[in-house]
Scaffold this motif. Structure first.
Motif, mmCIF file in Angstrom:
data_model
loop_
_atom_site.group_PDB
_atom_site.id
_atom_site.type_symbol
_atom_site.label_atom_id
_atom_site.label_comp_id
_atom_site.label_asym_id
_atom_site.label_seq_id
_atom_site.Cartn_x
_atom_site.Cartn_y
_atom_site.Cartn_z
ATOM 1 N N GLY A 1 -14.533 2.244 0.060
ATOM 2 C CA GLY A 1 -14.247 0.896 -0.415
ATOM 3 C C GLY A 1 -12.775 0.684 -0.709
ATOM 4 O O GLY A 1 -12.217 -0.384 -0.424
ATOM 5 N N GLY A 2 -12.114 1.691 -1.272
ATOM 6 C CA GLY A 2 -10.682 1.584 -1.530
ATOM 7 C C GLY A 2 -9.868 1.512 -0.261
ATOM 8 O O GLY A 2 -8.909 0.730 -0.161
ATOM 9 N N TRP A 3 -10.236 2.327 0.723
ATOM 10 C CA TRP A 3 -9.535 2.300 2.007
ATOM 11 C C TRP A 3 -9.689 0.935 2.668
ATOM 12 O O TRP A 3 -8.733 0.360 3.193
ATOM 13 N N LEU A 4 -10.921 0.392 2.640
ATOM 14 C CA LEU A 4 -11.154 -0.923 3.235
ATOM 15 C C LEU A 4 -10.403 -2.016 2.479
ATOM 16 O O LEU A 4 -9.858 -2.945 3.091
ATOM 17 N N ALA A 5 -10.365 -1.920 1.161
ATOM 18 C CA ALA A 5 -9.699 -2.957 0.368
ATOM 19 C C ALA A 5 -8.211 -3.020 0.674
ATOM 20 O O ALA A 5 -7.635 -4.108 0.772
ATOM 21 N N ASP A 6 -7.556 -1.857 0.818
ATOM 22 C CA ASP A 6 -6.122 -1.842 1.103
ATOM 23 C C ASP A 6 -5.805 -2.291 2.519
ATOM 24 O O ASP A 6 -4.716 -2.802 2.775
ATOM 25 N N ARG A 7 -6.725 -2.104 3.460
ATOM 26 C CA ARG A 7 -6.442 -2.395 4.856
ATOM 27 C C ARG A 7 -7.152 -3.629 5.390
ATOM 28 O O ARG A 7 -6.623 -4.358 6.220
ATOM 29 N N TRP A 8 -8.352 -3.869 4.927
ATOM 30 C CA TRP A 8 -9.162 -4.979 5.422
ATOM 31 C C TRP A 8 -9.028 -6.204 4.524
ATOM 32 O O TRP A 8 -9.150 -7.337 4.970
ATOM 33 N N GLY A 9 -8.792 -5.973 3.238
ATOM 34 C CA GLY A 9 -8.661 -7.059 2.282
ATOM 35 C C GLY A 9 -9.682 -6.956 1.172
ATOM 36 O O GLY A 9 -10.824 -6.534 1.395
ATOM 37 N N GLY A 10 -9.272 -7.336 -0.042
ATOM 38 C CA GLY A 10 -10.134 -7.192 -1.197
ATOM 39 C C GLY A 10 -11.372 -8.074 -1.147
ATOM 40 O O GLY A 10 -12.480 -7.630 -1.436
ATOM 41 N N ARG A 11 -11.193 -9.360 -0.782
ATOM 42 C CA ARG A 11 -12.342 -10.267 -0.782
ATOM 43 C C ARG A 11 -13.344 -9.871 0.295
ATOM 44 O O ARG A 11 -14.558 -9.870 0.054
ATOM 45 N N PRO B 1 -13.587 -0.629 -5.875
ATOM 46 C CA PRO B 1 -12.137 -0.578 -5.671
ATOM 47 C C PRO B 1 -11.558 -1.921 -5.250
ATOM 48 O O PRO B 1 -10.428 -2.256 -5.616
ATOM 49 N N ALA B 2 -12.325 -2.685 -4.487
ATOM 50 C CA ALA B 2 -11.863 -4.023 -4.108
ATOM 51 C C ALA B 2 -11.714 -4.903 -5.333
ATOM 52 O O ALA B 2 -10.749 -5.680 -5.445
ATOM 53 N N LEU B 3 -12.641 -4.803 -6.263
ATOM 54 C CA LEU B 3 -12.538 -5.559 -7.508
ATOM 55 C C LEU B 3 -11.275 -5.172 -8.263
ATOM 56 O O LEU B 3 -10.536 -6.044 -8.746
ATOM 57 N N LYS C 1 0.858 4.157 -6.348
ATOM 58 C CA LYS C 1 1.974 3.665 -5.550
ATOM 59 C C LYS C 1 1.688 2.220 -5.141
ATOM 60 O O LYS C 1 0.549 1.880 -4.826
ATOM 61 N N PRO C 2 2.701 1.353 -5.124
ATOM 62 C CA PRO C 2 2.473 -0.053 -4.741
ATOM 63 C C PRO C 2 1.806 -0.163 -3.380
ATOM 64 O O PRO C 2 2.180 0.519 -2.430
ATOM 65 N N GLY C 3 0.821 -1.024 -3.301
ATOM 66 C CA GLY C 3 0.085 -1.214 -2.062
ATOM 67 C C GLY C 3 -1.062 -0.256 -1.867
ATOM 68 O O GLY C 3 -1.789 -0.359 -0.877
ATOM 69 N N SER C 4 -1.248 0.687 -2.788
ATOM 70 C CA SER C 4 -2.340 1.651 -2.635
ATOM 71 C C SER C 4 -3.272 1.646 -3.841
ATOM 72 O O SER C 4 -3.978 2.611 -4.081
ATOM 73 N N GLU C 5 -3.265 0.545 -4.578
ATOM 74 C CA GLU C 5 -4.120 0.485 -5.777
ATOM 75 C C GLU C 5 -5.603 0.616 -5.431
ATOM 76 O O GLU C 5 -6.369 1.207 -6.201
ATOM 77 N N GLY C 6 -6.009 0.071 -4.287
ATOM 78 C CA GLY C 6 -7.407 0.196 -3.893
ATOM 79 C C GLY C 6 -7.798 1.633 -3.649
ATOM 80 O O GLY C 6 -8.853 2.087 -4.092
ATOM 81 N N ARG C 7 -6.947 2.380 -2.933
ATOM 82 C CA ARG C 7 -7.258 3.784 -2.661
ATOM 83 C C ARG C 7 -7.195 4.638 -3.912
ATOM 84 O O ARG C 7 -8.018 5.546 -4.095
ATOM 85 N N TYR C 8 -6.226 4.385 -4.782
ATOM 86 C CA TYR C 8 -6.173 5.124 -6.047
ATOM 87 C C TYR C 8 -7.442 4.851 -6.861
ATOM 88 O O TYR C 8 -8.069 5.782 -7.396
ATOM 89 N N SER C 9 -7.818 3.590 -6.968
ATOM 90 C CA SER C 9 -9.023 3.250 -7.723
ATOM 91 C C SER C 9 -10.261 3.833 -7.052
ATOM 92 O O SER C 9 -11.205 4.262 -7.727
ATOM 93 N N GLY C 10 -10.262 3.863 -5.713
ATOM 94 C CA GLY C 10 -11.400 4.419 -4.996
ATOM 95 C C GLY C 10 -11.559 5.908 -5.214
ATOM 96 O O GLY C 10 -12.674 6.396 -5.436
ATOM 97 N N LEU C 11 -10.457 6.653 -5.160
ATOM 98 C CA LEU C 11 -10.538 8.094 -5.394
ATOM 99 C C LEU C 11 -10.888 8.399 -6.839
ATOM 100 O O LEU C 11 -11.671 9.312 -7.121
ATOM 101 N N PHE C 12 -10.314 7.638 -7.766
ATOM 102 C CA PHE C 12 -10.673 7.802 -9.168
ATOM 103 C C PHE C 12 -12.153 7.479 -9.378
ATOM 104 O O PHE C 12 -12.888 8.223 -10.038
ATOM 105 N N GLY C 13 -12.599 6.375 -8.784
ATOM 106 C CA GLY C 13 -13.991 5.985 -8.916
ATOM 107 C C GLY C 13 -14.946 6.905 -8.178
ATOM 108 O O GLY C 13 -16.157 6.866 -8.426
#
Length: 402
Positions: free
Chosen positions: A73-83, A125-127, A332-344
């Motif tokens: 989900g984090g990978w998709l959010a950073d690359r595909w879009g959060g919504r 992660p998208a949220l 790191k800027p632009g990777s909040e989705g992946r950071y949140s995804g790995l943490f989650g």
């Protein structure tokens, strides 16, 4: 409705963007249907008549899917879009949830549970990434706290209603969960702005990204211990209560104490802790969580269970408020989705490890030993988190402008 929310003690006086309130409202509605995971152990032991060990194995299959869910989900959010990721994840959760009650054999049931685990946390992660995109840095801790508060408002209602619904038929639990996922998806499509151009990049601090960030993995390790403890409230605790002769409605009442305490205590507690250093608060909260689960060793009736849940809920408030904010700050800027995804991912891993370990200890040594082990694990995680305070302080200081 947002005007009323902004006047409540849980929100403070700062106004949040309209898109945030869409996320808040969707989270609340979605959590009203949080019925499958808390009652899945009862579904397996009641309708399927599985032993505690087999229940643990089936729930671990949920964890096998959930381990992948948040990183994906984090990978998709950073690359595909959060919504887009939020909507797709919610719809996938609704679809897979409805396959579980219609499974006819144990292998089919396990497969359905794996798919549900894979889908269930894609949206998280998208949220988090959408919160970062819509709320300024100074307001983010409050924003995550508000969503946590909304989630638990929904969980309080779900916990009370779930026990009654389980007595009438487990299919109702799955249908309600699926329906609220669809409603959240519709809210997102209707009220959230379209995603900006995909293709986020790691930036700012250099490095190869979250996978190689040792600090992220260290913090995530302590969070994993915390998450494994929470899993016991939904896996081994209901089984122990049933073995003690307590009905499903008693479990529903006890587990509803958790979100109710959060609703009442969080606005006061978070305000008092706001000026304290985050890592000591995080570490102390881990310790309190462990102590609360340790108290379950003395539980034989509902009042003692309620007291134990109250204690570990105070710890949960601290961890759940500080943890997500902390991870977006070290990202790191632009990777909040992946950071949140790995943490989650710790949530998914806990769904895999927690049932196996909890059921194994319960079968081999009994409930008293299980709860003592939980207390020791919480204190050990607290010590490890406290040791990380210097590294976290240096990272967050380096991230501040100027």
């Amino acid at each position: 409705m947002t005007d009323l929310i902004q006047e409540s003690p849980a929100t403070g006086r700062q106004r949040m963007p309209r898109a945030f309130w869409a996320l808040w409202t969707g989270s609340l509605l979605n959590r009203l249907g949080y019925l499958i995971q808390p009652f899945l152990a009862l579904f397996l032991s009641g309708r399927w008549h599985l032993s505690p060990g087999t229940v643990g194995l089936v729930l671990a299959s949920f964890g096998a899917g959930a381990v992948v869910s948040q990183p994906l989900g984090g990978w998709l959010a950073d690359r595909w879009g959060g919504r887009r990721t939020l909507v797709a994840g919610l719809l996938a959760t609704a679809a897979t949830a409805m396959t579980i009650p219609w499974a006819g054999t144990l292998p089919t049931l396990v497969g359905a549970v794996v798919l549900y685990g894979l889908a269930v946390d894609l949206y998280r992660p998208a949220l988090a990434a959408l919160v970062v995109a819509t709320v300024t840095g100074e307001q983010r801790a409050r924003a995550f706290g508000l969503i946590f508060w909304a989630v638990n408002l929904g969980s309080a209602v779900a916990g009370l209603a779930g026990g009654v619904m389980a007595e009438r038929g487990f299919v109702l639990l799955f249908a309600a969960d699926a329906a609220t996922c669809v409603i959240f998806a519709l809210v997102a499509v209707r009220l959230l702005p379209p995603d900006r151009r995909a293709g986020a990049r790691d930036g700012g601090r250099g490095g190869a990204g979250p996978v190689s960030d040792a600090l992220l993995w260290a913090v995530t390790g302590t969070f994993l211990v915390f998450a494994v403890l929470l899993v016991q409230a939904y896996v081994t605790m209901p089984l122990i209560m049933l073995d003690q002769g307590l009905p499903a409605t008693a479990y529903g009442l006890v587990i509803a104490v958790n979100p109710i305490v959060i609703l009442v205590v969080q606005p006061v507690l978070v305000g008092r802790l706001a000026g304290w250093p985050r890592m000591p608060v995080y570490a102390g909260s881990l310790a309190v969580t462990g102590v609360g689960f340790g108290l379950l060793a003395a539980a034989r009736d509902v009042p003692v269970y309620v007291l134990a849940v109250l204690i570990w809920t105070v710890g949960e408030i601290g961890v759940a408020t500080v943890g997500p904010t902390l991870v977006t700050e070290i990202a790191k800027p632009g990777s909040e989705g992946r950071y949140s995804g790995l943490f989650g991912m710790a949530y998914g891993a806990s769904s895999l490890v927690g049932p196996l370990v909890g059921a194994a200890v319960l079968d081999a040594a009994g409930p008293t030993t299980l709860w003592v082990v939980c207390a020791a694990a919480g204190v050990a995680a607290a010590a490890a988190a406290f040791a990380l305070r210097g590294a976290v302080a240096r990272r967050t200081a380096a991230a501040r402008p100027g």
